[in-house]
Structure formats: structure tokens, C-alpha cells
Design an enzyme around this catalytic site. Structure first.
Site, PDB file in Angstrom:
ATOM      1  N   ASP A   1       1.001  -1.203  17.871  1.00 28.44           N
ATOM      2  CA  ASP A   1       1.448  -0.204  17.085  1.00 28.44           C
ATOM      3  C   ASP A   1       1.642   1.286  17.647  1.00 28.44           C
ATOM      4  OD1 ASP A   1       1.356   0.841  13.867  1.00 28.44           O
ATOM      5  OD2 ASP A   1      -0.373   2.221  14.759  1.00 28.44           O
TER       6      ASP A   1
ATOM      7  N   LYS B   1       7.544   1.778  11.566  1.00 24.84           N
ATOM      8  CA  LYS B   1       7.718   2.302  12.808  1.00 24.84           C
ATOM      9  C   LYS B   1       8.300   1.232  13.654  1.00 24.84           C
ATOM     10  CE  LYS B   1       3.592   1.739  11.119  1.00 24.84           C
ATOM     11  NZ  LYS B   1       3.097   2.675  10.248  1.00 24.84           N
TER      12      LYS B   1
ATOM     13  N   GLY C   1     -10.895  -1.857   5.453  1.00 28.53           N
ATOM     14  CA  GLY C   1      -9.466  -2.047   5.013  1.00 28.53           C
ATOM     15  C   GLY C   1      -8.473  -1.121   5.931  1.00 28.53           C
TER      16      GLY C   1
ATOM     17  N   LYS D   1       5.166   3.969  18.219  1.00 28.45           N
ATOM     18  CA  LYS D   1       5.160   5.336  17.670  1.00 28.45           C
ATOM     19  C   LYS D   1       5.460   6.172  19.010  1.00 28.45           C
ATOM     20  CE  LYS D   1       1.884   4.511  14.275  1.00 28.45           C
ATOM     21  NZ  LYS D   1       0.362   4.340  13.786  1.00 28.45           N
TER      22      LYS D   1
ATOM     23  N   GLU E   1       9.890  10.407   8.669  1.00 32.08           N
ATOM     24  CA  GLU E   1       8.669  11.199   8.944  1.00 32.08           C
ATOM     25  C   GLU E   1       7.365  10.282   8.947  1.00 32.08           C
ATOM     26  OE1 GLU E   1       8.752  14.842   9.745  1.00 32.08           O
ATOM     27  OE2 GLU E   1       6.647  14.078  10.474  1.00 32.08           O
TER      28      GLU E   1
ATOM     29  N   THR F   1       0.990  -1.243  -0.195  1.00 34.23           N
ATOM     30  CA  THR F   1       0.053   0.036  -0.207  1.00 34.23           C
ATOM     31  C   THR F   1       0.869   1.278   0.098  1.00 34.23           C
ATOM     32  OG1 THR F   1      -1.595  -1.275   1.091  1.00 34.23           O
ATOM     33  CG2 THR F   1      -1.921   1.111   1.429  1.00 34.23           C
ATOM     34  N   VAL F   2       1.764   1.213   0.935  1.00 37.74           N
ATOM     35  CA  VAL F   2       2.415   2.627   1.018  1.00 37.74           C
ATOM     36  C   VAL F   2       3.514   2.806  -0.280  1.00 37.74           C
ATOM     37  CG1 VAL F   2       4.018   3.992   2.411  1.00 37.74           C
ATOM     38  CG2 VAL F   2       2.375   2.588   3.460  1.00 37.74           C
TER      39      VAL F   2
ATOM     40  N   GLY G   1      -2.879   5.116   5.625  1.00 37.35           N
ATOM     41  CA  GLY G   1      -3.495   5.168   4.238  1.00 37.35           C
ATOM     42  C   GLY G   1      -2.348   5.601   3.446  1.00 37.35           C
TER      43      GLY G   1
HETATM   44  N1  HSE Z   1      -2.849   0.248  11.439  1.00 37.84           N
HETATM   45  C1  HSE Z   1      -2.159   1.418  11.512  1.00 37.84           C
HETATM   46  C2  HSE Z   1      -3.262   2.280  12.109  1.00 37.84           C
HETATM   47  C3  HSE Z   1      -1.519   2.110  10.566  1.00 37.84           C
HETATM   48  O1  HSE Z   1      -4.516   2.040  11.770  1.00 37.84           O
HETATM   49  O2  HSE Z   1      -3.215   3.463  12.413  1.00 37.84           O
HETATM   50  C4  HSE Z   1      -0.588   3.121  10.689  1.00 37.84           C
HETATM   51  O3  HSE Z   1       0.509   2.429  11.695  1.00 37.84           O
END
Ligand code: HSE
Length: 405
Positions: free
Chosen positions: A196, A100, A182, A200, A124, A10-11, A298
Site C-alpha cells: 500500500d 491508489k 478495523g 503511494k 487527492e 467505506t469510502v 478512514g
Molecule cells: N489500509 C490503508 C492504511 C488504508 O492503513 O493506511 C489507506 O490506504
């Protein structure tokens, strides 16, 4: 300038798309630099893709191409991303990433490798997706002592909580909807259990205070225990539940850092952050509170931050950006449960008179359909250790921290 992309998910495909479609602004803002995608590394085939001719399955095609100076790592995970990034930095190529997990776990080694080889390792996109936060923290807020940071750092969990708060949807139904849209991964553990957000928090804490903070040092609690009953009681207190990453400066040698659900009162900037949006509130001693808001995940939002880093590397190909942090220490992150005082939301099978006999000062909450043997209240400020000492073996149904952000 020739660049490469590692990982065409995706990215990574978003990075190619932004480079292809934003040539004009990239060139204008970088003094004429044009990014040319020379190689894309992915083990999968992409027949008919616009960039079909530059795909490779062999990392050495990127490593050994002297003309490729900047590489975007959008593979995710620790391995082989770590190995590839280390080799590229040692070979004199700058690397930018949205990964991350890698920055939180191996950022120190990679930043040191970049320093040794005179290259740049920029990330970033690793926090807050498209939201500018790494550069503003290290540059625009450079004159501040950071007192604390609180962030809604995961879009999936914020979406789920928004559905629970606004549509009275159960956790399971909201998670299913997040997967259908998604947002959540098929295995949503990293999102809903807070891992996650924890990664961060590590990156933000390392950047804010200059010492590497590892995920194992950040106590992390997800949102799977949050019920519609909790949402409803907290609504009666004029607040909402958010999954927050919180970081607090204590002194030169110590910080607190943790991820957990938290009660945020309406009126806080963080309370109005809905759906998949993220927000990061930074408290500086000179600037006061500043809040960064936007799309934290996204394809194109994340790619926008990755490509900006690529442009920055291209502009500084023979110059290092002074950026990063030093080694961490084992006892650097304190046990917040015994050190930090805050109010708590408690839901328990207790009577109001039992609660009054336990606490000096509480605010009782109510909800529609409240059973006669259930009570919910907000305590006075105290440590979490003290709270559990007072509650003893009472039948506690849920405890949620109340934030002062
Ligand atoms: N799965 C993560 C979220 C994506 O929902 O924020 C970005 O780290």
C-alpha cells in the site's frame, strides 16, 4: 450538478455522507454548485439506505446518463475500476478516485485519456487519505525543485509500530488489535508488507518528477521482521522505527524510491507521528522541509478529499486542470542499494570486538535483557551493498536503514 459514486463501501458511503451533510460549505466554496447524487453503482443491496432509489448494478446507467458529469470511483482494485474509468473519461465525464492501486498502475493511461477528452482525472484521496498533498505538491510547491520526499504512508503499520514502541506489544498482538479496530484488512498483506505504501510512493514520485513510476520499480520491504528487541535497541539510540516511503532526486534521468522500515531519530517531525496517522515530508530547494500530517485512512477523512475533487471537477467541467505526468523509463529508478549511502542499524550474533574489526566507526546500542552473544549498533554512512560485503557471512539478525529525515 449530477454526480455518481461507483463502489458503496467505506469510502463510497462516506462520500455520500459528506455530500449530504456538507451541502452548505460545498455550495459556498464553489460559487453555488450543488452536488446531486444521481446514481450509486454497487453489486450489493442496501435496503433502507437513504439513497436506495439511486442504486444500480449496471455501469451503463452512469455511462449513458448525459447529465452525470462527475463520477467518484471508490471501488478499489484494478478491474473493473480501470475499464469503467477509461470509458467514463472517453465519454467526457470527469472521474475522481481514492484508488491508489489504480493510479499507481494505470495513472498514465487514465491521465492521457482525460487530456484527450478534455476531462479531469483527480486523485487527492489516493495518498494520505484526508491529508492535502497532491494539490499542494502540484500547485503550492510548483516553484520548487523537489529534492526528496519521506512519508509515513500507511496507517495500519504505523498503528502496529506505535503499539510495539509504546506498549511493548508484540507484532502479532498489535496486528490483531489493528484488525479488531478495523484498521487492517482481514488479509493485511498489502499493509504490513508495504505494498500500500509502495503505491503511494509511486504516485508521489510520478507527480514530483513528471515520469510514471510503477510499483515494480520500487523495492519494498514491510514490517513483519521488526521485533521488540529492535524497538528496544533503537529506543536506546533515541529513535523509533517507522515504515517509510522514501524518494530522492538524483538527476534529470534518475531517482531513488523505496519502501522499508527506517530508524527515525526523535526530533524529526516524522518520529512523533503516532497511531493511524500519516505524514509526508517534502523537501523543496526553495521552501526547505514542509510536512503534511493527518488521517491517512478512514471513511470521512478519505471522503473529504474525494468530495473536494468532485467539487473541483464540477467547477472545471469545461476546463482541464494541468495535472499529471508523462511516460516512465525502465532504468529511471536506480538500485538504491548500490547508489545511496546511509547509516544502518544492525543486530547480529557477533562480539563487540568482531564488529570493531569490521567497521571504522560504529555506535553500540544496548537493551534490557541483552544476551551476551548479541550485539546491536549503528554504522557510519555507506551503501547497503557495502554493508553486506563487510558483514559477509556473519549471523545477522536484522538490518534497518537510518533515515536523514
Ligand atoms: N489500509 C490503508 C492504511 C488504508 O492503513 O493506511 C489507506 O490506504
Amino acid at each position: 450538478m449530477k454526480v455518481a459514486i461507483m463502489g458503496y463501501g467505506t469510502v463510497g458511503s462516506g462520500v455520500a455522507e459528506v455530500i449530504d451533510t456538507h451541502e452548505d460549505v460545498i455550495s459556498k466554496r464553489s460559487g453555488g454548485i450543488e452536488l446531486e447524487i444521481a446514481k450509486i453503482l454497487d453489486l450489493r443491496d442496501f435496503p433502507g439506505d437513504k439513497h436506495e432509489e439511486v442504486f444500480t448494478k449496471d455501469f451503463n446507467d452512469i455511462l449513458n446518463d448525459p447529465e452525470i458529469k462527475v463520477v467518484a470511483e471508490t471501488m478499489g482494485g484494478i478491474n473493473p475500476a480501470y475499464d469503467f474509468t477509461m470509458k467514463l473519461l472517453k465519454a467526457g465525464k470527469s472521474v475522481v478516485t481514492s484508488n491508489k492501486e489504480l493510479v499507481a498502475q494505470k495513472g498514465l493511461e487514465l491521465l492521457e485519456a482525460a487530456e484527450e477528452s478534455g476531462t479531469n482525472y483527480l486523485f487527492e484521496a489516493s495518498v494520505g487519505g484526508g491529508i492535502p498533498i497532491i494539490r499542494p505538491m502540484s500547485q503550492c510547491l510548483a516553484a520548487n525543485h523537489i529534492e526528496g520526499i519521506a512519508g509515513i504512508l500507511n496507517g495500519t503499520t504505523n498503528f502496529i509500530l506505535t503499539k510495539m514502541i509504546e506498549d511493548d506489544m508484540s507484532f502479532d498482538d498489535a496486528l490483531k488489535l489493528a484488525q479488531e479496530n478495523g484498521y487492517a484488512e482481514k488479509d493485511p498483506t498489502a499493509d504490513i508488507e508495504g505494498h500500500d505504501a509502495c503505491r503511494k510512493v509511486c504516485i508521489l514520485a510520478s507527480l514530483a518528477f513528471g515520469k510514471h513510476v510503477y510499483p515494480s520499480q520500487v523495492e519494498t520491504e514491510g514490517i513483519s521482521n521488526i521485533t521488540l528487541e529492535d524497538v528496544s535497541y533503537i529506543h536506546s539510540a533515541n529513535g523509533v522505527i517507522k515504515l517509510l516511503g522514501q524518494i530522492k532526486y538524483i538527476d534529470e534521468n534518475n531517482i531513488a524510491a523505496f519502501v522499508s522500515p527506517a530508524v527515525v531519530y526523535n526530533g524529526s517531525q516524522l518520529a512523533s507521528v503516532r497511531d493511524v496517522f500519516n505524514a509526508i515530508l517534502v523537501r523543496g530547494d526553495a521552501v526547505g522541509d514542509v510536512c503534511f500530517y493527518g488521517r491517512g485512512a478512514g471513511k470521512l477523512p478519505t471522503a473529504s478529499a474525494v468530495v473536494a475533487d468532485m467539487v473541483d471537477c464540477a467547477k472545471h467541467v469545461n476546463r482541464r486542470k494541468i495535472f499529471g505526468w508523462g511516460p516512465g523509463e525502465e532504468d529511471y529508478v536506480v538500485d538504491y542499494k548500490t547508489q545511496l549511502e546511509m547509516p544502518f542499524y544492525v543486530r547480529a550474533k557477533l562480539s563487540e570486538s568482531e564488529v570493531v574489526s569490521m567497521f571504522n566507526d560504529v555506535k553500540f546500542l544496548s537493551r534490557k535483557g541483552q544476551p551476551s552473544d548479541e550485539v546491536a549498533f549503528i554504522t557510519d554512512s555507506m551503501t547497503q551493498a557495502k554493508l553486506y560485503e563487510i558483514l559477509g557471512d556473519s549471523k545477522v539478525l536484522n538490518v534497518i536503514k537510518v533515515t536523514n529525515y
